[in-house]
Design a protein around this motif. Structure first.
Motif, PDB file in Angstrom:
ATOM      1  N   LYS A 244       0.666  -1.317   0.062  1.00  0.00           N
ATOM      2  CA  LYS A 244      -0.139  -0.106  -0.021  1.00  0.00           C
ATOM      3  C   LYS A 244       0.824   1.272   0.040  1.00  0.00           C
ATOM      4  O   LYS A 244       0.695   2.302  -0.584  1.00  0.00           O
ATOM      5  CB  LYS A 244      -0.700  -0.106   1.224  1.00  0.00           C
ATOM      6  N   ASN A 245       1.914   1.374   0.826  1.00  0.00           N
ATOM      7  CA  ASN A 245       2.706   2.425   0.696  1.00  0.00           C
ATOM      8  C   ASN A 245       4.405   2.017   0.815  1.00  0.00           C
ATOM      9  O   ASN A 245       5.024   2.028   2.021  1.00  0.00           O
ATOM     10  CB  ASN A 245       2.437   3.219   1.999  1.00  0.00           C
ATOM     11  N   PRO A 246       5.020   1.711  -0.201  1.00  0.00           N
ATOM     12  CA  PRO A 246       6.295   1.068  -0.015  1.00  0.00           C
ATOM     13  C   PRO A 246       7.333   2.301   0.233  1.00  0.00           C
ATOM     14  O   PRO A 246       8.171   1.850   0.784  1.00  0.00           O
ATOM     15  CB  PRO A 246       6.507   0.594  -1.802  1.00  0.00           C
ATOM     16  N   ALA A 247       7.105   3.211   0.247  1.00  0.00           N
ATOM     17  CA  ALA A 247       7.979   4.487   0.176  1.00  0.00           C
ATOM     18  C   ALA A 247       7.969   4.755   1.625  1.00  0.00           C
ATOM     19  O   ALA A 247       9.136   4.732   2.286  1.00  0.00           O
ATOM     20  CB  ALA A 247       7.556   5.779  -0.460  1.00  0.00           C
ATOM     21  N   GLY A 248       6.719   4.592   2.528  1.00  0.00           N
ATOM     22  CA  GLY A 248       6.841   4.832   3.751  1.00  0.00           C
ATOM     23  C   GLY A 248       7.632   3.363   4.512  1.00  0.00           C
ATOM     24  O   GLY A 248       8.239   3.646   5.521  1.00  0.00           O
ATOM     25  N   LEU A 249       7.153   2.438   3.951  1.00  0.00           N
ATOM     26  CA  LEU A 249       7.655   0.909   4.412  1.00  0.00           C
ATOM     27  C   LEU A 249       9.249   1.159   4.614  1.00  0.00           C
ATOM     28  O   LEU A 249       9.975   0.990   5.485  1.00  0.00           O
ATOM     29  CB  LEU A 249       7.260  -0.235   3.875  1.00  0.00           C
ATOM     30  N   ILE A 250      10.034   1.631   3.291  1.00  0.00           N
ATOM     31  CA  ILE A 250      11.354   1.763   3.140  1.00  0.00           C
ATOM     32  C   ILE A 250      11.820   2.648   4.077  1.00  0.00           C
ATOM     33  O   ILE A 250      12.864   2.837   4.775  1.00  0.00           O
ATOM     34  CB  ILE A 250      11.503   2.127   1.608  1.00  0.00           C
ATOM     35  N   ALA A 251      11.239   3.926   4.310  1.00  0.00           N
ATOM     36  CA  ALA A 251      11.647   5.039   5.220  1.00  0.00           C
ATOM     37  C   ALA A 251      11.799   4.445   6.518  1.00  0.00           C
ATOM     38  O   ALA A 251      12.816   4.449   7.298  1.00  0.00           O
ATOM     39  CB  ALA A 251      10.626   6.136   5.086  1.00  0.00           C
ATOM     40  N   GLY A 252      10.782   3.864   7.058  1.00  0.00           N
ATOM     41  CA  GLY A 252      10.771   3.267   8.475  1.00  0.00           C
ATOM     42  C   GLY A 252      11.818   2.226   8.393  1.00  0.00           C
ATOM     43  O   GLY A 252      12.708   2.057   9.645  1.00  0.00           O
ATOM     44  N   TYR A 253      12.013   1.385   7.477  1.00  0.00           N
ATOM     45  CA  TYR A 253      13.036   0.297   7.624  1.00  0.00           C
ATOM     46  C   TYR A 253      14.320   0.933   7.724  1.00  0.00           C
ATOM     47  O   TYR A 253      15.153   0.358   8.373  1.00  0.00           O
ATOM     48  CB  TYR A 253      13.032  -0.811   6.452  1.00  0.00           C
ATOM     49  N   THR A 254      14.617   1.963   6.796  1.00  0.00           N
ATOM     50  CA  THR A 254      15.782   2.533   6.823  1.00  0.00           C
ATOM     51  C   THR A 254      16.033   3.240   8.296  1.00  0.00           C
ATOM     52  O   THR A 254      17.315   2.879   8.765  1.00  0.00           O
ATOM     53  CB  THR A 254      15.819   3.535   6.032  1.00  0.00           C
ATOM     54  N   ALA A 255      15.332   3.701   8.980  1.00  0.00           N
ATOM     55  CA  ALA A 255      15.497   4.488  10.182  1.00  0.00           C
ATOM     56  C   ALA A 255      15.848   3.223  11.425  1.00  0.00           C
ATOM     57  O   ALA A 255      16.480   3.481  12.171  1.00  0.00           O
ATOM     58  CB  ALA A 255      14.229   5.081  10.672  1.00  0.00           C
ATOM     59  N   VAL A 256      15.132   2.088  11.196  1.00  0.00           N
ATOM     60  CA  VAL A 256      15.516   1.198  12.145  1.00  0.00           C
ATOM     61  C   VAL A 256      16.638   0.342  11.898  1.00  0.00           C
ATOM     62  O   VAL A 256      17.572   0.248  12.790  1.00  0.00           O
ATOM     63  CB  VAL A 256      14.188  -0.006  11.913  1.00  0.00           C
ATOM     64  N   MET A 257      16.957   0.137  10.612  1.00  0.00           N
ATOM     65  CA  MET A 257      18.241  -0.390  10.430  1.00  0.00           C
ATOM     66  C   MET A 257      19.590   0.447  10.621  1.00  0.00           C
ATOM     67  O   MET A 257      20.691  -0.032  10.723  1.00  0.00           O
ATOM     68  CB  MET A 257      18.456  -1.054   9.065  1.00  0.00           C
ATOM     69  N   THR A 258      19.442   1.718  10.477  1.00  0.00           N
ATOM     70  CA  THR A 258      20.556   2.548  10.881  1.00  0.00           C
ATOM     71  C   THR A 258      20.819   3.134  12.317  1.00  0.00           C
ATOM     72  O   THR A 258      21.486   3.808  12.417  1.00  0.00           O
ATOM     73  CB  THR A 258      20.477   4.118   9.818  1.00  0.00           C
ATOM     74  N   CYS A 259      19.864   2.314  13.173  1.00  0.00           N
ATOM     75  CA  CYS A 259      20.257   2.541  14.436  1.00  0.00           C
ATOM     76  C   CYS A 259      21.386   1.944  14.840  1.00  0.00           C
ATOM     77  O   CYS A 259      22.184   0.980  14.068  1.00  0.00           O
ATOM     78  CB  CYS A 259      19.107   1.883  15.194  1.00  0.00           C
ATOM     79  N   GLU A 260      21.909   2.437  15.957  1.00  0.00           N
ATOM     80  CA  GLU A 260      23.020   1.707  16.547  1.00  0.00           C
ATOM     81  C   GLU A 260      23.026   0.117  16.655  1.00  0.00           C
ATOM     82  O   GLU A 260      24.375  -0.647  16.283  1.00  0.00           O
ATOM     83  CB  GLU A 260      23.605   2.253  17.858  1.00  0.00           C
ATOM     84  N   ASP A 261      22.122  -0.354  16.997  1.00  0.00           N
ATOM     85  CA  ASP A 261      22.129  -1.827  17.273  1.00  0.00           C
ATOM     86  C   ASP A 261      22.344  -2.471  16.004  1.00  0.00           C
ATOM     87  O   ASP A 261      22.723  -3.785  15.946  1.00  0.00           O
ATOM     88  CB  ASP A 261      20.554  -2.135  17.807  1.00  0.00           C
ATOM     89  N   ALA A 262      21.511  -1.980  15.064  1.00  0.00           N
ATOM     90  CA  ALA A 262      21.418  -2.748  13.612  1.00  0.00           C
ATOM     91  C   ALA A 262      22.855  -2.537  12.973  1.00  0.00           C
ATOM     92  O   ALA A 262      23.397  -3.445  12.359  1.00  0.00           O
ATOM     93  CB  ALA A 262      20.430  -2.527  12.627  1.00  0.00           C
ATOM     94  N   GLY A 263      23.406  -1.229  12.942  1.00  0.00           N
ATOM     95  CA  GLY A 263      24.728  -1.072  12.641  1.00  0.00           C
ATOM     96  C   GLY A 263      24.956  -0.855  11.084  1.00  0.00           C
ATOM     97  O   GLY A 263      25.843  -0.721  10.525  1.00  0.00           O
TER      98      GLY A 263
END
Length: 420
Positions: A244-263
């Protein structure tokens, strides 16, 4: 009285037993109805699956029949063209042959045969080409298999490294997994160089140079072996459709994966860390990568990369292990600061630069003041200068960035002076 009470207890127990029996019977009926309902649902589902399979098989059969019909029509057309060409060639070759002597007639017959052969060769080649084209085209359509959707992955596995997958759910979302073959490396142009050298040697030989004797040839064993090229494994690609909203999905995924824990970090094609996009448009791509640590046995390491692309209602994730390391940009070289000036420089300056009379600052006394002031964003130290008879000559300021100022008391403002 006691008998009546006992009878009542017995009657009450009988009623309870009867009620319990009715409840057991009702539960049995309910269970039987549920079982029948499940059987009906299972039969319905099986019938639906069978109908779908039958429909799919019928579609493939129809497609194969259409391809066969097309190939047959092409073959028939090629045969018709062939027959027309033969008839045309025969009509041309059957012209008058009695105009001259026997030698002329025989020559004309040979020419007619040559013409017939020249006509037949392209006709046959065209027929074979047309048949092969339709055969290959039909075969390609028949052999091309559609990818079947897979279960939505919770993790990606890249070189035995587990990476959290896109957080996707819902029956309307379809996920496909496929392998992408890497582009073959460019081969060195050794053959062209050899051809050029051979041409040059032939030209030199034509000019009269003596050829080398056969005994001077190099043995075959002295040739350098060809360099072995390592096979690059294919990359794994996940395609998501029905989002339904791939741009929003990628934006949220990028924010999570660029956290310190994900690296992970947002990088460019050279694995240089860059800032994430300020806004994720309806179409675009972003690359995430991180450096993997090596294990105690020396295995592992390298880089894990996720290339995320999205458009419309679909997106894709390409897993890769590029060469190199994720790195930060080099710090910009700071501009050389001006040389720091102090009282010794002020003592060596010519008085005219300070607006004072005389040929040397030896006739003046300099007294630094406590505290500091800020001029043009730089911290400055105030120095009062006195002349003969302890007469006040003026106030000056030395800044930390090497500048010199004079206080104009008439307007209570500072004026910058030149050292040189």
């Amino acid at each position: 009285m006691k008998q009546d009470k006992a009878d009542k207890i017995i009657q009450k127990a009988e009623l309870k037993a009867k009620k319990a029996a009715q409840q057991v019977e009702a539960a049995g009926k309910k269970a039987e109805a549920a079982r029948k309902k499940q059987e009906a649902l299972a039969q319905k589902k099986a019938a639906k699956a069978a109908a779908a399979a039958t429909k799919k098989a019928a579609a493939k059969t129809k497609k194969a029949e259409a391809v066969a019909k097309k190939a047959q029509a092409a073959a028939q057309k090629a045969e018709e063209k062939k027959a027309k060409a033969l008839a045309k060639a025969a009509s041309k070759s059957s012209g008058p042959a009695k105009e001259g002597e026997g030698g002329e007639a025989e020559g004309k017959k040979k020419k007619g045969k040559k013409k017939l052969l020249l006509i037949l060769i392209p006709v046959l080649a065209a027929a074979v080409g047309v048949g092969a084209f339709f055969f290959l085209k039909g075969g390609g359509e028949e052999e091309a298999e559609e990818l079947e959707p897979i279960q939505i992955p919770l993790e990606y596995v890249l070189n035995e490294v587990h990476i959290t997958a896109l957080p996707v759910s819902g029956e309307e979302v379809l996920v496909y997994q496929e392998e992408v073959q890497p582009e073959p490396p460019a081969e060195p142009e050794k053959e062209e160089e050899k051809d050029k050298e051979q041409d040059a040697s032939e030209e030199n030989g034509e000019e009269g140079q003596a050829e080398e004797p056969a005994g001077t040839e190099e043995p075959a064993g002295t040739e350098e072996p060809a360099a072995e090229t390592e096979e690059v494994p294919p990359k794994t690609l996940y395609r998501y459709e029905g989002l339904k909203n791939p741009a929003g999905l990628i934006a949220g995924y990028t924010a999570v994966m660029t956290c310190e824990d994900a690296g992970f970090s947002v990088v460019d094609e050279t694995l240089l860390r860059i800032d994430p996009p300020e806004e994720f448009a309806a179409q675009g791509s972003v690359q995430l990568a991180r450096n993997e640590p090596k294990g105690e046995d020396g295995t592992g390491g390298g880089v894990s990369s996720l290339l995320l692309s999205w458009e419309g209602t679909s997106c894709s994730v390409l897993l890769d292990t590029p060469e190199g390391r994720v790195h930060d940009p080099k710090p910009e070289a700071s501009a050389p600061s001006a040389p720091r000036r102090g009282l010794s420089d002020l003592e060596a300056i010519h008085p005219s630069k300070l607006g004072l009379p005389g040929e040397s600052m030896e006739a003046y006394e300099m007294i630094p003041q406590e505290g500091s002031v800020r001029i043009a964003g730089s911290i400055c130290v105030r120095v009062n200068i006195y002349g003969e008879g302890n007469q006040f000559a003026g106030s000056y300021f030395l800044s930390t960035d090497g500048k010199l100022y004079k206080l104009d008391e008439s307007v209570n403002k500072v004026v910058e002076l030149e050292w040189e």
